[in-house]
Design a protein around this motif. Sequence first.
Motif, PDB file in Angstrom:
ATOM      1  N   GLU A 195      10.126  11.509   0.874  1.00  0.00           N
ATOM      2  CA  GLU A 195       9.005  10.695   1.381  1.00  0.00           C
ATOM      3  C   GLU A 195       9.445   9.252   1.604  1.00  0.00           C
ATOM      4  N   THR A 238       0.818  -1.232   0.000  1.00  0.00           N
ATOM      5  CA  THR A 238       0.000   0.000   0.000  1.00  0.00           C
ATOM      6  C   THR A 238       0.846   1.274   0.000  1.00  0.00           C
ATOM      7  N   TYR A 239       2.179   1.132   0.263  1.00  0.00           N
ATOM      8  CA  TYR A 239       2.988   2.343   0.446  1.00  0.00           C
ATOM      9  C   TYR A 239       3.057   3.228  -0.813  1.00  0.00           C
ATOM     10  N   GLU A 282       0.825   3.800  -3.161  1.00  0.00           N
ATOM     11  CA  GLU A 282      -0.390   4.605  -3.275  1.00  0.00           C
ATOM     12  C   GLU A 282      -0.438   5.674  -2.179  1.00  0.00           C
ATOM     13  N   GLU A 283      -0.026   5.252  -0.956  1.00  0.00           N
ATOM     14  CA  GLU A 283      -0.074   6.180   0.179  1.00  0.00           C
ATOM     15  C   GLU A 283       0.854   7.384  -0.026  1.00  0.00           C
ATOM     16  N   ILE A 284       2.033   7.063  -0.520  1.00  0.00           N
ATOM     17  CA  ILE A 284       3.001   8.165  -0.721  1.00  0.00           C
ATOM     18  C   ILE A 284       2.473   9.181  -1.742  1.00  0.00           C
ATOM     19  N   THR A 291       6.642  -1.624  -1.392  1.00  0.00           N
ATOM     20  CA  THR A 291       6.287  -1.676   0.043  1.00  0.00           C
ATOM     21  C   THR A 291       7.194  -2.652   0.781  1.00  0.00           C
ATOM     22  N   LYS A 301      -0.574   9.825  -2.400  1.00  0.00           N
ATOM     23  CA  LYS A 301      -1.659  10.547  -1.757  1.00  0.00           C
ATOM     24  C   LYS A 301      -1.104  11.646  -0.846  1.00  0.00           C
ATOM     25  N   GLU A 302      -0.064  11.276  -0.088  1.00  0.00           N
ATOM     26  CA  GLU A 302       0.559  12.273   0.812  1.00  0.00           C
ATOM     27  C   GLU A 302       1.127  13.458   0.038  1.00  0.00           C
ATOM     28  N   ARG A 304       9.854   7.129   5.173  1.00  0.00           N
ATOM     29  CA  ARG A 304       9.185   5.831   5.415  1.00  0.00           C
ATOM     30  C   ARG A 304      10.203   4.783   5.884  1.00  0.00           C
TER      31      ARG A 304
END
Lengths: 312, 368
Positions: free
Chosen positions: B135, B60-61, B63-65, B103, B67-68, B139
């Motif tokens: 980013e 998921t990382y 997509e999350e990054i 991820t 988004k951030e 992480r």
Amino acid sequence: MSLIEVKNITKRFGHKVVLDNITLTIDEGDVFGLIGPNGAGKSTLIKIMTGLWDSDGGEVIIDGYDLKKEPLKVKEQIGLVPQEIALFEGITAYDNLEFFGYLYGLKGRQLKERIDEALEVTGLKDRRKEKVNKFSGGMKRRLNIACAILHHPRILIMDEPTVGIDPQSRNHIFEFTKRINKENNTTVIYTSHYMEEVEMLCNKVFIIDLGQEVAYGDKKSIKSMISNNDRILIEAFDYRREMIQAIKQLPGVNECIEEKGLIKLLADKNSFRLEAVLKVIESHGGRIKSINFEEPSLEEVFLALTGRNLRD
Amino acid sequence: MVKILRLSFINFKMSIKDFRTIMFMFITPLTVILGINLMVSKGDYTVDSNIAFNVKDKGTYGEEILKEMNISENIFYDEEDKALELLERNEVVAVYQIPEDFTEKIKNGEKPGIQSFKREEGNTTLAFELNLEDEINERIRDEILLKNGIIGDRSELLNYRTRTKVINLNENKVDSKFALAMMMIIYFILLSSSSMGEKMVGMKKQNILSRAMSTANAGYEILGSLCLSIFVLQVAVNLAILFTAKIIIGFTITSFYIALANIMLTSLFSITFTMFMTRVFEEQGVVSFAAIIFSIASIFLSLISLKSEVFPKVPFVIKNIGKITPTYWLLDSVKTLNLFPNAVIVLLMIAALFSAGSYKLKSFVNRV
């Protein structure tokens, strides 16, 4: 003591001497003409007299104040109408006057009154709210003058105020100059390369050419410099032809010619007697309509003294 | 002094009568500030819409990054062809491929490789790439801290990260929109040297100055009053711009005193700079051109110096040359909310320019 004393002023640009040891005095209430061809040094002298340029030698003393030592005291008494139009083009006539009024230290009601007065005497009252860039050349010249008289200067210096303007504005400027001199006893220094203007307005004249004095004094004395002769024009009729020859024989008459009913005499100032001429005309059955004495013009004086025309 | 104030008043009055100039002084910077703010507020990166992503990540990382980073357009999930099609059609400048093990690698404390496709080499995407790197690094660091038991759980991680952010906030507590508005104001005041220089040379050419010299006022009184009126006008108009921008955009004026001091310093610099330029160059066009070039170059070099990390390929000399410009110290003062030593340095620059550029009005008027 004279109001203005210019003593031995010299100015050089590099090796070129543009003013060479100029000396003159101007009394209060004079209308002083400074005349000469373009490039003679008139504007340079004016710039030195108003403190805009420094001279390389000599001094200017106005009302007892030395221009170099106390420039602000001198400038307080001067209103300068520069040769070049010096106005803000993008604002109204009134705003220009307000700006220069502040520079002359005027404020409040006094400033408003002086602005109204300056607009009135220069004939611009109706155009006060118009922007200067919409003015004709003549109107700009008049506003240029109005800006210089707000503080009621004792000395008004007008540097070629009529260059490139219409006859109506020119007449307006002449009338204004005469009026301010007569009513306020303002001393006027008027520079021009139009001799007829100076001839009409000024009581004293300084003729300058190539930075040097050509002639200086009142108009009569300057004119007498070039000739001892008077020119007399007599309009007469019904006389007999031999009369001309008889006049020529009179003492003091150097020349006599007849031209279209007009008898032109060139006569010696000292020995000529008009009564003798009148008697000759009468004895030859002639009747006189008019008699005129003609002086040489300043233009002719300049030509005689420098060997060239003023506008060469 | 009273005389200078009186003459300044009339000069100021004359300036505000020229309504078009005032509106130009006010509207142009304000429009630019509002326009840039609008562009910036659309996303953190202005290159957003010019970049496409193909996410192959099984975790998921990835997509999350994205988004951030506020990226929401041109994201494809395992559709490499479609993403590359955008590049071929020249609709994007780059395609980034987030790999399947993205991820997984981060969780193992490894840095994942991101493949990028571009039509040509260039710096267009540099800012984005640096931020993406940040980013990812963040992480990885979080994962290592968790894995090694330095922090116990995710909430602690959040605390830790929050603490880290607090330090950052202390350094950068200035509202970025305020800083942007100040940067543009400083730029436009410097740029106004051009029109100021034109005005002074214009007054000389229109013979206003020589006529003023024939009045009973000293040259320093005439010149001083002119400069003072320009100073007051510039400060007033630019404060009005700042407050109008604040009302429209809604940012916080982090420190009014810093803003005021910097506007005043910039205006002083701009005036002395104009005097210097009019002394060196007599021609209206040359003064104007030189002032514009200086304004653009100084703001450009200052930004390079202030954000040198964004430009890794720029030579060391270029990165530091900005420090000799006033804009570097002014912008730094806005960024750090410090007046010392920045104001002192700018004042020294002003003093140097003043001594080099000051002149007697008489000699300025009489120079042909």
